[in-house]
Design a protein around this motif. Structure first.
Motif, short mmCIF file in Angstrom:
data_model
loop_
_atom_site.label_atom_id
_atom_site.label_comp_id
_atom_site.label_asym_id
_atom_site.label_seq_id
_atom_site.Cartn_x
_atom_site.Cartn_y
_atom_site.Cartn_z
N ARG A 18 0.84 -1.21 0.00
CA ARG A 18 0.00 0.00 0.00
C ARG A 18 0.87 1.25 0.00
NH1 ARG A 18 -2.84 -2.94 -1.78
NH2 ARG A 18 -4.23 -4.33 -0.65
N LEU A 19 1.96 1.22 0.75
CA LEU A 19 2.83 2.39 0.80
C LEU A 19 3.43 2.67 -0.58
CD1 LEU A 19 4.59 1.77 4.23
CD2 LEU A 19 2.87 3.50 3.74
N ARG A 20 3.83 1.62 -1.28
CA ARG A 20 4.35 1.79 -2.64
C ARG A 20 3.29 2.40 -3.54
NH1 ARG A 20 7.56 -2.40 -4.46
NH2 ARG A 20 8.78 -3.14 -2.76
N GLU A 21 2.05 1.93 -3.38
CA GLU A 21 0.97 2.49 -4.20
C GLU A 21 0.82 3.98 -3.94
OE1 GLU A 21 -1.58 -1.67 -4.27
OE2 GLU A 21 -2.42 0.07 -3.25
N LEU A 22 1.23 4.40 -2.76
CA LEU A 22 1.19 5.83 -2.42
C LEU A 22 2.50 6.53 -2.84
CD1 LEU A 22 -0.23 5.35 1.18
CD2 LEU A 22 -1.44 6.46 -0.69
N ASN A 23 3.35 5.78 -3.58
CA ASN A 23 4.66 6.29 -4.02
C ASN A 23 5.62 6.54 -2.86
OD1 ASN A 23 2.56 7.84 -6.18
ND2 ASN A 23 4.11 6.46 -6.98
N VAL A 24 5.34 5.89 -1.73
CA VAL A 24 6.24 6.02 -0.58
C VAL A 24 7.10 4.76 -0.53
CG1 VAL A 24 6.36 6.01 1.95
CG2 VAL A 24 4.67 7.44 0.77
N TYR A 25 8.40 4.92 -0.46
CA TYR A 25 9.26 3.76 -0.41
C TYR A 25 9.28 3.18 1.01
CZ TYR A 25 13.05 0.59 -0.99
OH TYR A 25 13.78 -0.57 -1.01
N SER A 26 9.21 1.87 1.11
CA SER A 26 9.24 1.27 2.44
C SER A 26 10.05 0.00 2.41
CB SER A 26 7.82 0.96 2.92
OG SER A 26 7.36 -0.18 2.27
N GLU A 27 10.55 -0.37 3.54
CA GLU A 27 11.30 -1.61 3.63
C GLU A 27 10.77 -2.43 4.79
OE1 GLU A 27 15.79 -2.24 3.57
OE2 GLU A 27 15.44 -0.72 2.03
N MET A 28 10.62 -3.74 4.55
CA MET A 28 10.13 -4.62 5.60
C MET A 28 11.29 -5.42 6.18
SD MET A 28 7.39 -7.67 5.05
CE MET A 28 8.08 -9.27 5.42
N LEU A 29 11.39 -5.44 7.50
CA LEU A 29 12.44 -6.22 8.17
C LEU A 29 11.80 -7.01 9.31
CD1 LEU A 29 15.24 -3.49 8.29
CD2 LEU A 29 15.23 -5.56 6.88
N PRO A 30 12.44 -8.08 9.74
CA PRO A 30 11.88 -8.84 10.87
C PRO A 30 11.79 -7.97 12.13
CG PRO A 30 13.90 -9.88 10.05
CD PRO A 30 13.69 -8.66 9.24
N CYS A 31 10.80 -8.26 12.98
CA CYS A 31 10.55 -7.42 14.16
C CYS A 31 11.74 -7.37 15.11
CB CYS A 31 9.33 -7.93 14.89
SG CYS A 31 9.47 -9.66 15.35
N THR A 32 12.62 -8.35 15.00
CA THR A 32 13.75 -8.41 15.93
C THR A 32 14.95 -7.59 15.43
OG1 THR A 32 14.28 -10.44 14.76
CG2 THR A 32 13.22 -10.68 16.89
N GLN A 33 14.77 -6.90 14.32
CA GLN A 33 15.85 -6.08 13.74
C GLN A 33 16.46 -5.14 14.80
OE1 GLN A 33 17.26 -5.86 10.60
NE2 GLN A 33 18.58 -4.27 11.44
N LYS A 34 17.79 -5.17 14.91
CA LYS A 34 18.48 -4.25 15.83
C LYS A 34 18.57 -2.89 15.15
CE LYS A 34 19.69 -6.63 19.50
NZ LYS A 34 18.24 -6.86 19.69
N ILE A 35 18.08 -1.90 15.82
CA ILE A 35 18.04 -0.56 15.22
C ILE A 35 19.46 -0.04 14.96
CG2 ILE A 35 17.30 1.84 15.61
CD1 ILE A 35 15.04 -0.18 14.88
N ALA A 36 20.38 -0.38 15.85
CA ALA A 36 21.77 0.09 15.69
C ALA A 36 22.40 -0.45 14.40
CB ALA A 36 22.60 -0.33 16.89
N ASP A 37 21.87 -1.58 13.89
CA ASP A 37 22.44 -2.17 12.68
C ASP A 37 21.90 -1.55 11.39
OD1 ASP A 37 23.88 -3.82 14.27
OD2 ASP A 37 22.57 -5.58 14.00
N LEU A 38 20.90 -0.70 11.50
CA LEU A 38 20.34 -0.07 10.29
C LEU A 38 21.35 0.93 9.74
CD1 LEU A 38 16.63 0.87 11.09
CD2 LEU A 38 17.45 -0.98 9.65
N THR A 39 21.48 0.94 8.40
CA THR A 39 22.44 1.88 7.81
C THR A 39 21.72 3.16 7.37
OG1 THR A 39 22.08 0.75 5.73
CG2 THR A 39 24.04 0.12 6.99
N TRP A 40 20.41 3.20 7.60
CA TRP A 40 19.63 4.37 7.20
C TRP A 40 18.66 4.72 8.31
CZ3 TRP A 40 14.47 2.70 6.76
CH2 TRP A 40 14.33 1.31 6.72
N LYS A 41 18.22 5.96 8.33
CA LYS A 41 17.26 6.33 9.38
C LYS A 41 15.86 6.42 8.77
CE LYS A 41 15.89 9.49 12.82
NZ LYS A 41 15.91 10.29 13.89
N PRO A 42 14.93 5.62 9.31
CA PRO A 42 13.57 5.68 8.76
C PRO A 42 12.89 7.01 9.11
CG PRO A 42 13.68 4.16 10.61
CD PRO A 42 15.08 4.63 10.37
#
Ligand code: XMP
Length: 529
Positions: A18-42
């Motif tokens: 749905r977000l893509r249909e709104l032209n918004v880019y999104s990424e799905m990750l498992p709920c246990t994703q460590k925030i410190a390991d993200l290379t980008w800020k949502p």
């Protein structure tokens, strides 16, 4: 980018969709994703639904750092309970009954004043009463400190909550499913108005981005090899590679002898003359047909023989291409393998499968062995099938290829029941060609999801002219489906079937009868073997 953290709900991928249909880019990750390991800020975070109860031992929980990101957060269903649990773990209880299905949501505008204006944003532009889709067992019995109620249903007094200062929201219903007709507006309100995510995700932007990414990955001299089949995914992936690195991409079409009528020739024309792709066609039909000889009653064996032979032939060709490239002045080694993996395959591998489940890596490699030591390049891994089609059109791939029905790897070998011989292949191909041609002429090709002619391993009696004949039977199959998991047979009109039957019996030597398969899936499968 909006980060979607997946707690394992069957609907999570629909949120990114749905977000893509709104032209918004999104990424799905498992709920246990460590925030410190993200290379980008949502710009914002959505916590999905999930099949667990937050108060269970071992229930999955988000990295608490999510709440320190200082970006808006929307919890959906389990996500709502997770917010409540994390912030104040007394407020989640098992509902007296599971609530599953339609509900009427009443938007509570009462909280406006206290909320300093942002509360209403989640429901802005919507009526006060709307239909929503519920699917949950637990609910909130109270709301965490700092929150107010912004929506209710008759069964869930806290169907929507919002923090009065922080941009934190929770909703009990699922805005991502079509059964919540205005759900997309809620997601737009969150992503675009509250998170202020950019709405610049378009296909042409994707093309530029992906080409730049491929160039950076492969470098100035790196070379890529990939199998093409003539289907939409491999063709689109190949064309994208061609745009990115030109002839340093080597496409290989293995003619396994069980492709459709004239297919190898047509694919060669379209890909080389039409799209300028550097393609080698390997005619291995005799090898494949030789190995299929004598397999009369074991469809899985046919699949295995074709799969293994394919690997063998492709590997040998890859070696030739690599050897030719080796040592050439301005070309590097062949280090990469192109793969037409789509987002649904990726979801299958990154979805959160439970607290103890390990995350599978996806290997839709058609069984190519690790011994090839090639690194994978997967330019379509963020796209859904219809987006691949849009991308194909964007890249100038002909319409009839973009909308082509899927065709199985083992080809018509699994549509020839019984032994696959050159003669049986001829009959099945010719009949199939007539059927598909008639479907196209009747303007039905796009309405039907998949159609083909199969050859039954029996003989029946007929009269042709004055002669009594004893010939084979063609079974036609055409289905409509949205996911290929279930399917319905297509209700052709009698005149159409009459025309196809007459043509096949008259034009295809060796056939004296035509039947139409009226089995849905389940209990049938789409293919006959
Ligand atoms: P069934 O027959 O299982 O088919 O209802 C569902 C979809 O999968 C395709 N299919 C295959 N594709 N290799 C493939 O690449 C196979 O062995 C195979 N078997 C089935 C089928 O054409 C349909 O689209």
């Amino acid at each position: 980018t909006i980060l979607v953290l997946d707690f394992g709900s069957q609907y999570t991928h629909l949120i990114t969709r749905r977000l893509r249909e709104l032209n918004v880019y999104s990424e799905m990750l498992p709920c246990t994703q460590k925030i410190a390991d993200l290379t980008w800020k949502p710009k914002g975070v959505i916590l999905s639904g999930g099949p667990y109860s937050v108060y269970w031992d071992g229930a999955p929980h988000v990295d608490p750092a999510v709440f320190e990101l200082n970006v808006p957060i929307l919890g959906i269903c389990y996500g709502l309970q997770e917010i409540a649990w994390k912030l104040d773990n007394k407020g989640v209880v098992a509902g007296e009954k599971r609530e599953y299905g339609h509900a009427y949501l009443k938007v509570d505008r009462h909280g406006d004043g206290e909320a300093g204006g942002h509360v209403d944003k989640l429901f802005q532009g919507l009526e006060d009463n709307m239909e929503v889709w519920m699917s949950h067992g637990d609910k909130l019995s109270s709301i965490p400190k700092g929150f107010i109620t912004v929506a209710t249903t008759s069964n869930a007094p806290f169907a929507g909550i919002a923090h009065t200062e922080k941009k934190m929201y929770g909703i009990q219903f699922h805005p991502e499913v079509t059964h919540t007709p205005k759900g997309k507006v809620i997601l737009k309100n969150f992503a675009v108005d509250i998170c202020e995510a950019k709405t610049n995700w378009t296909m042409s932007q994707f093309v530029d981005q992906e080409i730049a990414r491929i160039r950076a990955l492969v470098g100035e001299t790196g070379q890529v090899i990939g199998a093409v089949s003539g289907g939409v995914d491999s063709t689109v992936a190949a064309k994208l590679m061609k745009e990115a690195i030109g002839d340093r991409f080597h496409a290989v079409l293995v003619d396994n002898g069980v492709l459709r009528l004239n297919e190898a020739k047509q694919v060669k024309e379209t890909l080389t003359a039409g799209l300028g792709i550097n393609l080698t066609v390997v005619d291995a039909s005799e090898l494949f047909l030789g190995r299929l000889k004598g397999i009369t009653d074991d469809p899985e064996k046919k699949r295995k023989v074709i799969g293994n032979t394919f690997i063998e032939v492709f590997q040998a060709e890859a070696k030739k291409i690599a050897d030719a490239a080796h040592g050439s002045a301005n070309e590097g080694e062949v280090e990469w393998l192109l793969q037409g993996t789509l987002y649904p395959d990726v979801i299958e591998s990154i979805s959160f499968k439970g607290p103890s489940a390990t995350i599978k890596t996806h290997h839709n490699v058609g069984g190519l062995p690790a011994s090839m030591k090639l690194k994978l390049i997967e330019p379509l891994r963020e796209l859904f099938k219809d987006e691949v089609r849009e991308l194909g059109t964007n890249l100038g791939i002909p319409e009839d290829l973009v909308w082509r029905h899927p065709f199985p790897g083992p080809g018509i070998a699994i549509r020839i029941l019984g032994e696959v011989t050159a003669e049986q292949v001829r009959i099945a191909r010719e009949a199939d060609n007539i059927f598909i041609q008639e479907i196209k002429d009747a303007g039905l090709y796009r309405k039907i999801s998949q159609a083909f002619a199969a050859l039954l391993p029996v003989k029946a009696v007929g009269v042709m002219g004055d002669k009594r004949v004893h010939d084979q039977v063609i079974a036609l199959r055409a289905v409509e489906t949205s996911d290929f998991m279930t399917a319905d047979w297509f209700p052709f009109d009698g005149e159409f079937l009459k025309r196809v039957s007459r043509r096949i019996v008259n034009e295809v030597d060796g056939v004296c009868r035509v039947v139409y398969d009226i089995t849905s899936k389940p209990p049938g499968t789409i293919e006959m073997e």
